[in-house]
Design a protein around this motif. Structure first.
Motif, mmCIF file in Angstrom:
data_model
loop_
_atom_site.group_PDB
_atom_site.id
_atom_site.type_symbol
_atom_site.label_atom_id
_atom_site.label_comp_id
_atom_site.label_asym_id
_atom_site.label_seq_id
_atom_site.Cartn_x
_atom_site.Cartn_y
_atom_site.Cartn_z
ATOM 1 N N GLU A 32 7.564 -20.819 -51.682
ATOM 2 C CA GLU A 32 8.388 -21.641 -52.543
ATOM 3 C C GLU A 32 9.655 -20.863 -52.909
ATOM 4 O OE1 GLU A 32 5.578 -22.610 -55.575
ATOM 5 O OE2 GLU A 32 4.554 -24.121 -54.336
ATOM 6 N N ASN A 33 9.859 -20.567 -54.183
ATOM 7 C CA ASN A 33 11.099 -19.874 -54.569
ATOM 8 C C ASN A 33 10.871 -18.405 -54.883
ATOM 9 O OD1 ASN A 33 9.604 -20.304 -56.859
ATOM 10 N ND2 ASN A 33 11.357 -20.780 -58.175
ATOM 11 N N LYS A 34 9.764 -17.842 -54.411
ATOM 12 C CA LYS A 34 9.446 -16.439 -54.655
ATOM 13 C C LYS A 34 9.620 -15.635 -53.376
ATOM 14 C CE LYS A 34 7.901 -15.566 -58.937
ATOM 15 N NZ LYS A 34 8.347 -14.396 -59.738
ATOM 16 N N ASN A 35 10.205 -14.433 -53.517
ATOM 17 C CA ASN A 35 10.475 -13.577 -52.366
ATOM 18 C C ASN A 35 9.844 -12.200 -52.559
ATOM 19 O OD1 ASN A 35 12.365 -15.484 -51.044
ATOM 20 N ND2 ASN A 35 13.645 -15.048 -52.837
ATOM 21 N N PHE A 36 9.011 -11.824 -51.595
ATOM 22 C CA PHE A 36 8.311 -10.546 -51.618
ATOM 23 C C PHE A 36 8.744 -9.739 -50.391
ATOM 24 C CE2 PHE A 36 5.846 -13.941 -53.408
ATOM 25 C CZ PHE A 36 5.306 -13.433 -54.583
ATOM 26 N N LEU A 90 19.247 -4.044 -43.315
ATOM 27 C CA LEU A 90 18.462 -4.938 -44.172
ATOM 28 C C LEU A 90 19.330 -5.910 -44.961
ATOM 29 C CD1 LEU A 90 15.754 -5.771 -45.471
ATOM 30 C CD2 LEU A 90 16.063 -3.899 -47.096
ATOM 31 N N ILE A 91 20.370 -5.401 -45.602
ATOM 32 C CA ILE A 91 21.185 -6.285 -46.441
ATOM 33 C C ILE A 91 21.911 -7.345 -45.613
ATOM 34 C CG2 ILE A 91 23.164 -6.348 -48.014
ATOM 35 C CD1 ILE A 91 22.141 -3.693 -49.189
ATOM 36 N N PRO A 92 22.523 -6.995 -44.453
ATOM 37 C CA PRO A 92 23.077 -8.054 -43.600
ATOM 38 C C PRO A 92 22.019 -9.050 -43.128
ATOM 39 C CG PRO A 92 24.015 -5.939 -43.001
ATOM 40 C CD PRO A 92 22.908 -5.647 -43.964
ATOM 41 N N ALA A 93 20.787 -8.576 -42.888
ATOM 42 C CA ALA A 93 19.724 -9.493 -42.470
ATOM 43 C C ALA A 93 19.403 -10.482 -43.586
ATOM 44 C CB ALA A 93 18.481 -8.704 -42.072
ATOM 45 N N LEU A 94 19.348 -9.999 -44.813
ATOM 46 C CA LEU A 94 19.129 -10.908 -45.946
ATOM 47 C C LEU A 94 20.292 -11.895 -46.075
ATOM 48 C CD1 LEU A 94 17.748 -8.455 -48.656
ATOM 49 C CD2 LEU A 94 16.492 -10.335 -47.584
ATOM 50 N N LYS A 95 21.503 -11.400 -45.886
ATOM 51 C CA LYS A 95 22.684 -12.270 -45.985
ATOM 52 C C LYS A 95 22.626 -13.371 -44.943
ATOM 53 C CE LYS A 95 27.735 -12.098 -46.216
ATOM 54 N NZ LYS A 95 28.947 -11.224 -46.154
ATOM 55 N N GLU A 96 22.125 -13.048 -43.760
ATOM 56 C CA GLU A 96 21.986 -14.053 -42.703
ATOM 57 C C GLU A 96 21.039 -15.170 -43.120
ATOM 58 O OE1 GLU A 96 20.626 -14.133 -38.008
ATOM 59 O OE2 GLU A 96 21.309 -12.249 -38.915
ATOM 60 N N LEU A 97 20.107 -14.843 -44.011
ATOM 61 C CA LEU A 97 19.155 -15.833 -44.527
ATOM 62 C C LEU A 97 19.661 -16.499 -45.803
ATOM 63 C CD1 LEU A 97 15.864 -13.789 -44.038
ATOM 64 C CD2 LEU A 97 16.662 -15.695 -42.619
ATOM 65 N N GLY A 98 20.897 -16.194 -46.174
ATOM 66 C CA GLY A 98 21.465 -16.762 -47.389
ATOM 67 C C GLY A 98 20.959 -16.090 -48.647
ATOM 68 N N MET A 99 20.556 -14.805 -48.522
ATOM 69 C CA MET A 99 19.962 -14.074 -49.628
ATOM 70 C C MET A 99 20.693 -12.761 -49.848
ATOM 71 S SD MET A 99 15.937 -14.593 -48.626
ATOM 72 C CE MET A 99 15.407 -13.573 -50.012
ATOM 73 N N SER A 100 20.362 -12.117 -50.957
ATOM 74 C CA SER A 100 20.858 -10.782 -51.265
ATOM 75 C C SER A 100 19.699 -9.980 -51.839
ATOM 76 C CB SER A 100 22.000 -10.864 -52.282
ATOM 77 O OG SER A 100 21.483 -11.232 -53.559
ATOM 78 N N PRO A 101 19.841 -8.673 -51.994
ATOM 79 C CA PRO A 101 18.758 -7.876 -52.590
ATOM 80 C C PRO A 101 18.339 -8.371 -53.979
ATOM 81 C CG PRO A 101 20.344 -6.432 -51.545
ATOM 82 C CD PRO A 101 20.940 -7.807 -51.508
ATOM 83 N N GLU A 102 19.264 -8.981 -54.713
ATOM 84 C CA GLU A 102 18.939 -9.489 -56.051
ATOM 85 C C GLU A 102 17.932 -10.639 -56.007
ATOM 86 O OE1 GLU A 102 22.046 -8.830 -54.989
ATOM 87 O OE2 GLU A 102 22.387 -7.062 -56.235
ATOM 88 N N ASN A 103 17.755 -11.254 -54.833
ATOM 89 C CA ASN A 103 16.811 -12.361 -54.703
ATOM 90 C C ASN A 103 15.377 -11.899 -54.474
ATOM 91 O OD1 ASN A 103 19.449 -13.869 -52.935
ATOM 92 N ND2 ASN A 103 18.701 -14.619 -54.898
ATOM 93 N N ILE A 104 15.160 -10.603 -54.261
ATOM 94 C CA ILE A 104 13.809 -10.101 -54.043
ATOM 95 C C ILE A 104 13.106 -9.961 -55.392
ATOM 96 C CG2 ILE A 104 12.407 -8.204 -53.134
ATOM 97 C CD1 ILE A 104 13.850 -9.871 -50.991
#
Length: 281
Positions: free
Chosen positions: A59-63, A90-104
């Protein structure tokens, strides 16, 4: 990026960097004549490895399982010694998913050796800061204690720059913890005194992440353990136990280091039934 659906959980492998370690060290007392049939080596007797964190979403949780090699954390000498050919993406990979480290929301640390923990902190304006500032960081109490007070052997892999900035985020546990109903962390020891594995279950689908108890698919034999293991007999016994459970449950086994497979299932004959392979251009 390769993915695996597990009931309501979605697993995505991110890019934590590449390194190459001595095959003899990775397979311990196993003769090269045996392990080289299962995993290729280069002219330096090194085998290729990944250090790829696994993003788990519900859902809206990221681990996140482990954190990769980080960026600008290793000296040139360390890069040579550890065969690092590429640092974390890692950070560019998260960005590709529309995420940032703050979303973990939660980081699940199997253990805190440098190749798993360097990504916990980042360099900002010459200082080490927490990469995942909003996350709780779960790790065994044994591992957390040794990280901060390493012994003569472990100080080569437990580094102050990887723990000091995240100390207020750490949630240490003793033997096991249910992070959420679908995610359980279990202390095994073996590879390190506080090493932990992760069990995932959702809608009747099960996966085990055995961390460095099962470094690659070629470590399938319970007796094939790393020379890096602090407690190799414990590794053998724990790997035997959890591999049997995984096979009995027809569970997926997921990898952080394997250069060829992201995940696979084995039957009771040791034959691969299903797999997610790393895709290369």
């Amino acid at each position: 990026m390769e993915t695996l659906s597990l009931g309501e959980l979605k697993l995505t492998w991110l890019d934590g960097g590449d390194n190459h370690l001595d095959g003899g060290a990775m397979f311990g007392v196993v003769p090269k004549a045996l392990w080289s049939k299962k995993y290729e080596e280069n002219e330096k007797n090194q085998i290729p490895l990944r250090t790829d964190p696994i993003l788990i979403q519900k859902e809206n949780k990221n681990f996140l399982i482990d954190t990769g090699l980080g960026v600008a954390k290793l000296t040139e000498k360390q890069k040579r010694n550890f065969g690092v050919t590429r640092e974390s993406n890692l950070i560019p990979a998260l960005k590709e998913l529309g995420m940032s480290p703050e979303n973990i929301d939660v980081v699940l640390m199997t253990h805190l050796h440098f190749d798993h923990a360097c990504g916990l902190t980042s360099v900002k304006e010459g200082q080490f800061v927490s990469t995942f500032q909003n996350a709780e960081i779960f790790v065994t109490k044994t591992e957390w204690d040794e990280m901060r007070s390493p012994n003569l052997r472990s100080r080569n892999t437990y580094w102050k720059q990887n723990w000091e900035a995240i100390s207020k985020q750490v949630v240490p546990f003793e033997e096991s913890v249910s992070v959420i109903s679908e995610i359980e962390m279990i202390k095994t020891g073996g590879h390190s005194g506080g090493h932990a594995i992760i069990r995932l279950e959702s809608d009747g689908h099960v996966a085990y992440h055995l961390g460095d108890l099962l470094g690659t698919h070629a470590h399938q034999n319970p007796l094939w353990v790393m020379a890096y293991d602090d407690y190799p007999v414990t590794s053998v016994l724990q790997k035997e136990r959890w591999l049997k459970k995984a096979i009995d449950e027809k569970a997926w086994l997921t990898f952080y280091h394997d250069y060829y497979y992201r995940a696979l299932t084995w039957n009771d004959k040791g034959v691969i039934v299903d797999s997610v392979k790393i895709q290369r251009d």
